[in-house]
Design an enzyme around this catalytic site. Structure first.
Site, PDB file in Angstrom:
ATOM      1  N   TRP A   1      11.725  59.485  74.262  1.00  0.00           N
ATOM      2  CA  TRP A   1      10.563  60.362  74.211  1.00  0.00           C
ATOM      3  C   TRP A   1      10.209  60.809  72.803  1.00  0.00           C
ATOM      4  O   TRP A   1       9.117  61.315  72.576  1.00  0.00           O
ATOM      5  CB  TRP A   1      10.802  61.609  75.079  1.00  0.00           C
ATOM      6  CG  TRP A   1      12.111  62.304  74.841  1.00  0.00           C
ATOM      7  CD1 TRP A   1      13.232  62.210  75.608  1.00  0.00           C
ATOM      8  CD2 TRP A   1      12.456  63.181  73.756  1.00  0.00           C
ATOM      9  NE1 TRP A   1      14.250  62.962  75.075  1.00  0.00           N
ATOM     10  CE2 TRP A   1      13.808  63.578  73.936  1.00  0.00           C
ATOM     11  CE3 TRP A   1      11.758  63.678  72.650  1.00  0.00           C
ATOM     12  CZ2 TRP A   1      14.461  64.435  73.057  1.00  0.00           C
ATOM     13  CZ3 TRP A   1      12.408  64.526  71.765  1.00  0.00           C
ATOM     14  CH2 TRP A   1      13.736  64.898  71.968  1.00  0.00           C
TER      15      TRP A   1
ATOM     16  N   LYS B   1      10.036  50.349  80.017  1.00  0.00           N
ATOM     17  CA  LYS B   1      10.157  51.606  80.752  1.00  0.00           C
ATOM     18  C   LYS B   1      10.151  52.753  79.751  1.00  0.00           C
ATOM     19  O   LYS B   1      11.144  53.000  79.070  1.00  0.00           O
ATOM     20  CB  LYS B   1      11.451  51.640  81.569  1.00  0.00           C
ATOM     21  CG  LYS B   1      11.397  52.661  82.704  1.00  0.00           C
ATOM     22  CD  LYS B   1      12.709  53.337  82.985  1.00  0.00           C
ATOM     23  CE  LYS B   1      12.986  54.455  82.043  1.00  0.00           C
ATOM     24  NZ  LYS B   1      12.023  55.587  82.128  1.00  0.00           N
ATOM     25  N   PRO B   2       9.019  53.462  79.656  1.00  0.00           N
ATOM     26  CA  PRO B   2       8.950  54.590  78.721  1.00  0.00           C
ATOM     27  C   PRO B   2       9.679  55.806  79.274  1.00  0.00           C
ATOM     28  O   PRO B   2       9.903  55.918  80.488  1.00  0.00           O
ATOM     29  CB  PRO B   2       7.447  54.854  78.595  1.00  0.00           C
ATOM     30  CG  PRO B   2       6.891  54.432  79.919  1.00  0.00           C
ATOM     31  CD  PRO B   2       7.746  53.265  80.369  1.00  0.00           C
TER      32      PRO B   2
ATOM     33  N   SER C   1      20.333  57.796  73.654  1.00  0.00           N
ATOM     34  CA  SER C   1      21.644  58.388  73.391  1.00  0.00           C
ATOM     35  C   SER C   1      22.757  57.364  73.550  1.00  0.00           C
ATOM     36  O   SER C   1      22.645  56.383  74.296  1.00  0.00           O
ATOM     37  CB  SER C   1      21.890  59.558  74.343  1.00  0.00           C
ATOM     38  OG  SER C   1      22.148  59.087  75.650  1.00  0.00           O
TER      39      SER C   1
ATOM     40  N   GLU D   1      19.978  50.768  69.958  1.00  0.00           N
ATOM     41  CA  GLU D   1      19.797  51.708  68.850  1.00  0.00           C
ATOM     42  C   GLU D   1      20.120  53.077  69.416  1.00  0.00           C
ATOM     43  O   GLU D   1      19.335  53.651  70.171  1.00  0.00           O
ATOM     44  CB  GLU D   1      18.362  51.620  68.316  1.00  0.00           C
ATOM     45  CG  GLU D   1      18.197  52.242  66.943  1.00  0.00           C
ATOM     46  CD  GLU D   1      17.963  53.732  67.008  1.00  0.00           C
ATOM     47  OE1 GLU D   1      18.925  54.496  66.724  1.00  0.00           O
ATOM     48  OE2 GLU D   1      16.847  54.153  67.333  1.00  0.00           O
TER      49      GLU D   1
ATOM     50  N   CYS E   1      16.914  60.259  65.607  1.00  0.00           N
ATOM     51  CA  CYS E   1      18.305  59.833  65.403  1.00  0.00           C
ATOM     52  C   CYS E   1      18.620  59.693  63.922  1.00  0.00           C
ATOM     53  O   CYS E   1      19.786  59.714  63.521  1.00  0.00           O
ATOM     54  CB  CYS E   1      18.568  58.523  66.133  1.00  0.00           C
ATOM     55  SG  CYS E   1      17.418  57.201  65.701  1.00  0.00           S
TER      56      CYS E   1
ATOM     57  N   GLU F   1      24.445  65.350  67.603  1.00  0.00           N
ATOM     58  CA  GLU F   1      23.079  65.382  67.107  1.00  0.00           C
ATOM     59  C   GLU F   1      22.449  66.732  67.438  1.00  0.00           C
ATOM     60  O   GLU F   1      22.453  67.156  68.590  1.00  0.00           O
ATOM     61  CB  GLU F   1      22.251  64.277  67.761  1.00  0.00           C
ATOM     62  CG  GLU F   1      22.560  62.888  67.267  1.00  0.00           C
ATOM     63  CD  GLU F   1      21.609  61.862  67.858  1.00  0.00           C
ATOM     64  OE1 GLU F   1      20.761  61.344  67.130  1.00  0.00           O
ATOM     65  OE2 GLU F   1      21.731  61.582  69.065  1.00  0.00           O
TER      66      GLU F   1
END
Length: 483
Positions: free
Chosen positions: A156, A180-181, A235, A256, A290, A387
């Site tokens: 997102w 798939k968003p 994640s 990633e 990230c 994070e």
């Protein structure tokens, strides 16, 4: 302040070149995180819809793979032109569903479009090799073929760029895709389907499946033998789960994943330049990246000057609805993210850290958190290990370079690190010792469509961007021949 919702919104599934409802008619709401008001209801894709999307991608694969590279390149270049023309509309839509400032969204749109231009150029550079075997005397021919149907799963935080960064190389390689968003921000990706259709992408080559049942639909597609590549940004925890599913059918993964970026300011650094770099590395996308600088290691000799200047800059940034004029800090994407950031800060303060600016939860509607600079952060603070994904800079001191390298490497992540020094030899020496896939040397921004983006350790597998990004969607075939 309520902002006008665009009248032109795509909210359905996009499969085989057609817009359609979810198979069970279900929908889910998408909210403006700055006001907590609903923007739209979006079709909630099911496992049945996911298989239909794979059907469409498989049916289109042979034709798209056989398309001349130049033709694929021209379509991608056309998509770049359209997206550039429509950048303001996309930026406003992205800010509405994501919360980031309009300036951040505009920057993302330039970055997102660039992937289509770059891979329009890379589509014609799928170069193999021919050589004479020194032992057998046969000829060795090696060439690269499109891998097949690719599943693309995007996060997102960059609703446009994380999609174009995957779609661009996949289409350039000759693959067809199901994307798939993230369910928090599906509207931008659905709008992108209209751009690709206008650019001339044939039906079924790109399919979009918004869904709240992310785990189920992804697992179903990864267990479909027609899916040959999975490219995921998100994640590390979710990446591990997807890798386990991908292992069952030995699906080629490109991952990633998370980061915990150190930002090292050496004693000889240009402090003003380091502060500017820190603003970019920390506050781009409100810290929801990230690549965001997470742990700031500042040499004793320059710590106080750096901390003071950073606090002045971050404390002066205007917070508000991302579409309001002059706003630099928008809303975080949801309550969970806001609460996580607030919890990190509260934990650090309780353990002895001091806030030079910010440090208190925003009161009122919207998922805001003010820019915060923390000093005297103890090693036991939770935000040093995870994070932060918010506008919080956590500062610690160092005096010895060997020590700071050890501290910077003391993480399961290895995505990006930042170094500021006037001595190029020192900077490159530190870069070689840091266990990270990318280094920003006197730069607070490393993202570039022409560069191989990716990390080591628990930060991922493979690379996105550059020529390496194209190779993630290709398989090498070796032909042994004599003539």
């Amino acid at each position: 302040m309520k902002h006008e919702i665009p009248s032109r919104l795509a909210t359905e599934l996009y499969i085989a070149g057609r817009w359609r409802d979810a198979s069970d008619g279900g929908t889910f709401p998408v909210y403006d995180p700055a006001t907590e008001e609903k923007i739209a209801d979006v079709a909630n894709g099911t496992v049945e819809d996911a298989i239909a999307a794979v059907d469409a991608a498989q049916a289109a694969f042979a034709g798209w793979a056989a398309t001349k590279p130049r033709e694929r390149a021209e379509i991608l270049r056309c998509a770049f032109d359209i997206l550039t023309r429509e950048k303001d509309r996309f930026a406003r839509l992205m800010t509405l569903e994501n919360g980031k400032s309009l300036a951040d969204s505009q920057g993302e749109m330039a970055y997102a479009a660039e992937f289509f231009r770059w891979y329009a150029e890379e589509a014609v550079r799928n170069i193999g090799q021919v050589m004479h075997s020194p032992a057998s005397g046969a000829r060795i021919l090696a060439h690269h073929k499109p891998a097949g149907v690719a599943l693309l799963i995007t996060p997102w935080n960059f609703p446009a760029a994380m999609g174009t960064r995957k779609i661009g190389p996949a289409l350039a390689a000759g693959c067809t895709v199901v994307i798939k968003p993230a369910s928090e921000t599906p509207l931008t990706m659905l709008a992108l389907m209209e751009v690709l259709e206008e650019a001339g992408v044939p039906a079924g080559v790109v399919n979009a499946l918004p869904s709240r049942a992310s785990g189920k639909v992804a697992d179903a597609m990864l267990h479909d033998p027609r899916v040959r590549v999975v490219s995921f940004t998100g994640s590390t925890a979710v990446g591990r789960t997807l890798l386990k599913s991908a292992a069952d059918n030995v699906v080629k993964p490109a991952m990633e994943l998370g980061g915990n970026a150190p930002f090292i300011v050496c004693a000889d650094a240009d402090i003003d330049a380091a502060v500017e770099g820190a603003i970019l590395a920390k506050m781009r996308n409100i810290g929801e990246a990230c690549t965001a600088a997470n742990r700031f290691y500042i040499h004793d000799n320059v710590h106080d000057a750096f901390a003071e200047k950073l606090a002045i800059r971050m404390g002066a940034m205007r917070m508000g609805h991302g579409l309001a004029e002059g706003v630099q800090v928008g809303s975080l994407v949801n309550a969970e993210t806001r609460d996580k950031v607030a919890g990190f800060v509260e934990d650090a303060l309780e353990k002895g850290a001091r806030a030079l600016c910010g440090g208190r939860r925003h009161e009122g509607r919207g998922f805001f958190y003010p820019p915060t600079v923390l000093v005297d952060v103890p090693d036991t603070a939770k935000l040093l290990c995870d994070e932060i994904f918010g506008p919080v800079a956590a500062l610690q001191r160092f005096s010895d370079e060997d020590e700071v390298v050890c501290r910077a490497n003391d993480t399961e992540y290895g995505l990006v690190a930042y170094i500021y020094t006037r001595d190029q030899k020192r900077g490159l020496g530190l870069a070689e010792r840091l266990e990270f896939g990318m280094i920003g040397l006197n730069r607070g921004l490393v993202s570039d469509a022409a560069a191989p983006f990716g990390g080591v350790k628990q930060s991922g597998l493979g690379r996105e961007g550059g020529h390496e990004g194209l190779m993630e969607f290709l398989e090498t075939q070796y032909v042994s021949a004599e003539w």
